[in-house]
Design an enzyme around this catalytic site. Structure first.
Site, PDB file in Angstrom:
ATOM      1  N   GLU A 287      34.903  12.734-109.083  1.00 60.44           N
ATOM      2  CA  GLU A 287      34.005  12.229-107.901  1.00 60.44           C
ATOM      3  C   GLU A 287      32.418  12.544-107.914  1.00 60.44           C
ATOM      4  O   GLU A 287      32.222  13.387-108.240  1.00 60.44           O
ATOM      5  CB  GLU A 287      34.536  12.886-106.723  1.00 60.44           C
ATOM      6  CG  GLU A 287      34.057  12.327-105.420  1.00 60.44           C
ATOM      7  CD  GLU A 287      33.312  12.858-104.306  1.00 60.44           C
ATOM      8  OE1 GLU A 287      33.003  12.521-103.333  1.00 60.44           O
ATOM      9  OE2 GLU A 287      33.061  14.139-104.792  1.00 60.44           O
TER      10      GLU A 287
ATOM     11  N   ASP B  75      28.960  11.801-105.509  1.00 64.87           N
ATOM     12  CA  ASP B  75      28.035  11.512-104.384  1.00 64.87           C
ATOM     13  C   ASP B  75      26.894  10.810-105.137  1.00 64.87           C
ATOM     14  O   ASP B  75      26.198  11.475-105.861  1.00 64.87           O
ATOM     15  CB  ASP B  75      27.636  12.607-103.653  1.00 64.87           C
ATOM     16  CG  ASP B  75      29.263  13.312-103.089  1.00 64.87           C
ATOM     17  OD1 ASP B  75      29.969  12.650-102.857  1.00 64.87           O
ATOM     18  OD2 ASP B  75      28.900  14.547-103.103  1.00 64.87           O
TER      19      ASP B  75
ATOM     20  N   HIS C 143      36.371  17.159-107.608  1.00 66.04           N
ATOM     21  CA  HIS C 143      35.177  16.940-106.492  1.00 66.04           C
ATOM     22  C   HIS C 143      33.796  17.419-106.827  1.00 66.04           C
ATOM     23  O   HIS C 143      33.858  18.631-107.531  1.00 66.04           O
ATOM     24  CB  HIS C 143      35.782  17.792-105.332  1.00 66.04           C
ATOM     25  CG  HIS C 143      34.775  17.896-104.019  1.00 66.04           C
ATOM     26  ND1 HIS C 143      34.022  18.940-103.722  1.00 66.04           N
ATOM     27  CD2 HIS C 143      34.662  16.662-103.341  1.00 66.04           C
ATOM     28  CE1 HIS C 143      33.375  18.568-102.681  1.00 66.04           C
ATOM     29  NE2 HIS C 143      33.650  17.250-102.515  1.00 66.04           N
TER      30      HIS C 143
ATOM     31  N   HIS D  64      24.588  15.593-103.519  1.00 60.60           N
ATOM     32  CA  HIS D  64      25.429  15.671-102.386  1.00 60.60           C
ATOM     33  C   HIS D  64      24.518  15.166-101.381  1.00 60.60           C
ATOM     34  O   HIS D  64      24.663  14.501-100.471  1.00 60.60           O
ATOM     35  CB  HIS D  64      25.918  16.785-102.168  1.00 60.60           C
ATOM     36  CG  HIS D  64      26.776  17.058-101.062  1.00 60.60           C
ATOM     37  ND1 HIS D  64      26.412  17.451 -99.794  1.00 60.60           N
ATOM     38  CD2 HIS D  64      27.967  16.464-100.598  1.00 60.60           C
ATOM     39  CE1 HIS D  64      27.621  17.359 -98.933  1.00 60.60           C
ATOM     40  NE2 HIS D  64      28.436  16.571 -99.379  1.00 60.60           N
TER      41      HIS D  64
HETATM   42  O1  G3P Z   1      34.145  12.724-100.646  1.00 59.73           O
HETATM   43  C1  G3P Z   1      35.100  13.620-100.360  1.00 59.73           C
HETATM   44  C2  G3P Z   1      34.361  14.752-100.120  1.00 59.73           C
HETATM   45  O2  G3P Z   1      33.662  14.877-101.125  1.00 59.73           O
HETATM   46  C3  G3P Z   1      33.719  14.547 -98.715  1.00 59.73           C
HETATM   47  O3  G3P Z   1      32.867  15.525 -98.561  1.00 59.73           O
HETATM   48  O4  G3P Z   1      30.699  16.405 -98.094  1.00 59.73           O
HETATM   49  O5  G3P Z   1      31.874  16.985-100.377  1.00 59.73           O
HETATM   50  O6  G3P Z   1      31.098  14.587 -99.888  1.00 59.73           O
HETATM   51  P1  G3P Z   1      31.584  15.877 -99.354  1.00 59.73           P
HETATM   52 CA    CA Z   2      31.866  13.173-101.582  1.00 63.42          CA
END
Ligand code: G3P
Ligand code: CA
Length: 339
Positions: A61, A63, A34, A76
Site C-alpha cells: 500500500e 499513499d 500498509h 502519508h
Molecule cells: O489506506 C488505508 C489506511 O492506510 C488508511 O489510513 O492514514 O494510514 O492512510 P492511513
Molecule cells: Ca493509506
C-alpha cells in the site's frame, strides 16, 4: 474473552457475512502491507515495500502526494518533517499553510522539485519503533514503486498487487497539482489500467474516489474513518462507484475506553449485501494499537476479523497476519457439496 466472542458470533447475524466473504470460498483475507512493512522499516520506502513482499504480502500500500513539478511520491502527508530529514537538509524551507481548513507548519512536498526530494531521506515516524534505518532510504516515486512491483512479481512468480491512495487530493487540486490525471497516466504507462490488473485505488475523499472510478477500470475502495460514514444510505451511494470500503477497524469491532473489544457491528454484513468488499485498517503489532481483550496476541485480532468475514486487511506486519491465518485460524477449502 476471544472464545466468548467466537461463541457469541455463532448465533449472531455476523455469521451471514462470513458466509458471503472469503472464508466461504476457502480463501484467507488479502494481506495488504500498509505503507510497506512499516512495523520493521521506515514507511513508504522501496525497502519497506520490498520487505512487505518478501514477508508474503499480497498487496503493498502506498499513499501519494505531489511534488512542486507534479511528480507523485510516496508519503502519508505532504508535510514531510515527521517522516523525513527535510528540516535538516533544507532548514530555510519551513512554511505555514492552510491544508483542508487546518493550519500546518513544516516542510511541504509541493515546495520541493523531484530533484530536491531525491536528496531527502526517510526516517521512522514512531518513536517506539527502530530508528536504525533513519536517513538511509530515499523517497520513491510511484513509477519506482511500480518498477519494484514488476521486478518482485517476476522474481517471486507472484502477481504482487499495489494499493494506491491519493492524499489531500482536494488541496492538490486547489494548487493546480491534480493527482488523479497524473496517477491515471502512470497506471496506463505501466499497463495497470486494465481489467484484472492487481491494483486497488483508494481515497478518504469521495470526490477523488469517484474521479478515479470514472477514469480507470481499476477497482476503487472508499476509505471510511467514522461510524457515521457507514449508514445504509452512504453505503448504497458508495456502491454506485466503488468496489468496496476500507473502514477503520473499530467500525467493525468497537473498543471501549477501557480497551475491551465490544460486540461486532453489522457493517460487514451490510456492505456484503451491497456487493462491497471490506478491507479494514490498520492492524499493528504493538499492544497500544490492539484491544486489551486480545491479551497482546495479534493472532487473536487477525482471527477474529477473519471469522467476521473481512475480504482483506491493512497491516504494518504482513508476516504476523499470514502466520495467524496459517497457524492460528487456518481456513479449510469448502467441500464440493458446500460450493
Ligand atoms: O489506506 C488505508 C489506511 O492506510 C488508511 O489510513 O492514514 O494510514 O492512510 P492511513
Ligand atoms: Ca493509506
Amino acid at each position: 474473552m476471544l472464545r466468548t466472542f467466537c461463541a457469541f458470533l455463532v448465533i449472531t447475524p455476523m455469521l451471514a457475512s462470513a458466509a458471503e466473504g472469503p472464508m466461504a470460498q476457502g480463501v484467507r483475507p488479502l494481506v495488504i502491507g500498509h505503507r510497506g512493512a512499516s512495523a520493521y522499516v521506515p514507511e513508504h520506502t522501496l525497502e519497506a515495500y520490498e520487505r512487505a513482499i518478501d514477508l508474503g504480502a499480497d498487496y503493498i500500500e502506498t499513499d501519494l502526494v505531489s511534488t512542486r513539478d507534479g511528480y507523485l511520491i510516496a508519503r502519508h502527508e505532504n508535510e514531510l518533517s515527521d517522516s523525513t530529514d527535510a528540516p535538516q537538509r533544507y532548514p530555510t524551507r519551513k512554511a505555514k499553510k492552510m491544508i483542508e481548513g487546518r493550519e500546518v507548519e513544516g516542510w511541504f512536498s509541493e515546495d520541493f522539485t523531484l530533484e530536491e526530494i531525491s536528496t531527502i531521506r526517510a526516517k521512522e515516524r514512531l518513536p517506539f519503533r527502530s530508528q536504525a534505518n533513519n536517513s538511509l532510504y530515499h523517497i520513491p516515486t510511484i513509477a519506482e514503486i511500480l518498477t519494484l512491483r514488476a521486478a518482485k512479481s517476476r522474481e517471486t512468480g507472484r502477481a504482487i498487487g499495489i494499493y494506491i491512495e491519493t492524499k489531500h487530493p482536494a488541496y492538490f487540486r486547489s494548487i493546480a497539482r491534480p493527482m488523479e490525471p497524473a496517477l491515471m497516466s502512470i497506471l496506463r504507462a505501466w499497463a495497470m489500467d486494465r481489467e484484472g490488473a492487481p491494483v486497488f485505488l483508494e481515497s478518504f475523499d469521495p470526490d477523488s474516489a469517484k474521479r478515479m472510478a470514472m477514469e480507470t477500470v481499476g477497482p476503487v475502495i472508499q476509505l471510511l474513518a467514522l461510524p457515521e460514514h457507514a449508514s445504509d444510505a452512504n453505503l448504497k451511494m458508495i456502491a454506485t462507484y466503488a468496489k468496496g470500503i476500507g473502514p477503520e477497524k473499530s467500525m467493525i469491532v468497537p473498543v471501549s475506553k477501557e480497551g475491551q473489544a465490544g460486540a461486532p457491528t453489522d457493517l460487514i454484513t451490510r456492505a456484503h449485501k451491497l456487493g462491497l468488499v471490506v478491507h479494514p485498517y490498520t492492524f499493528r503489532p504493538e499492544a497500544q494499537f490492539q484491544a486489551a481483550s486480545y491479551g497482546g496476541d495479534p493472532a487473536k485480532e487477525y482471527c477474529l476479523f477473519q471469522s467476521l468475514g473481512v475480504d482483506g486487511l491493512f497491516t504494518d506486519a504482513p508476516d504476523l497476519a499470514l502466520k495467524a491465518f496459517r497457524e492460528s485460524c487456518p481456513i479449510s477449502a469448502p467441500s464440493p457439496a458446500k460450493k
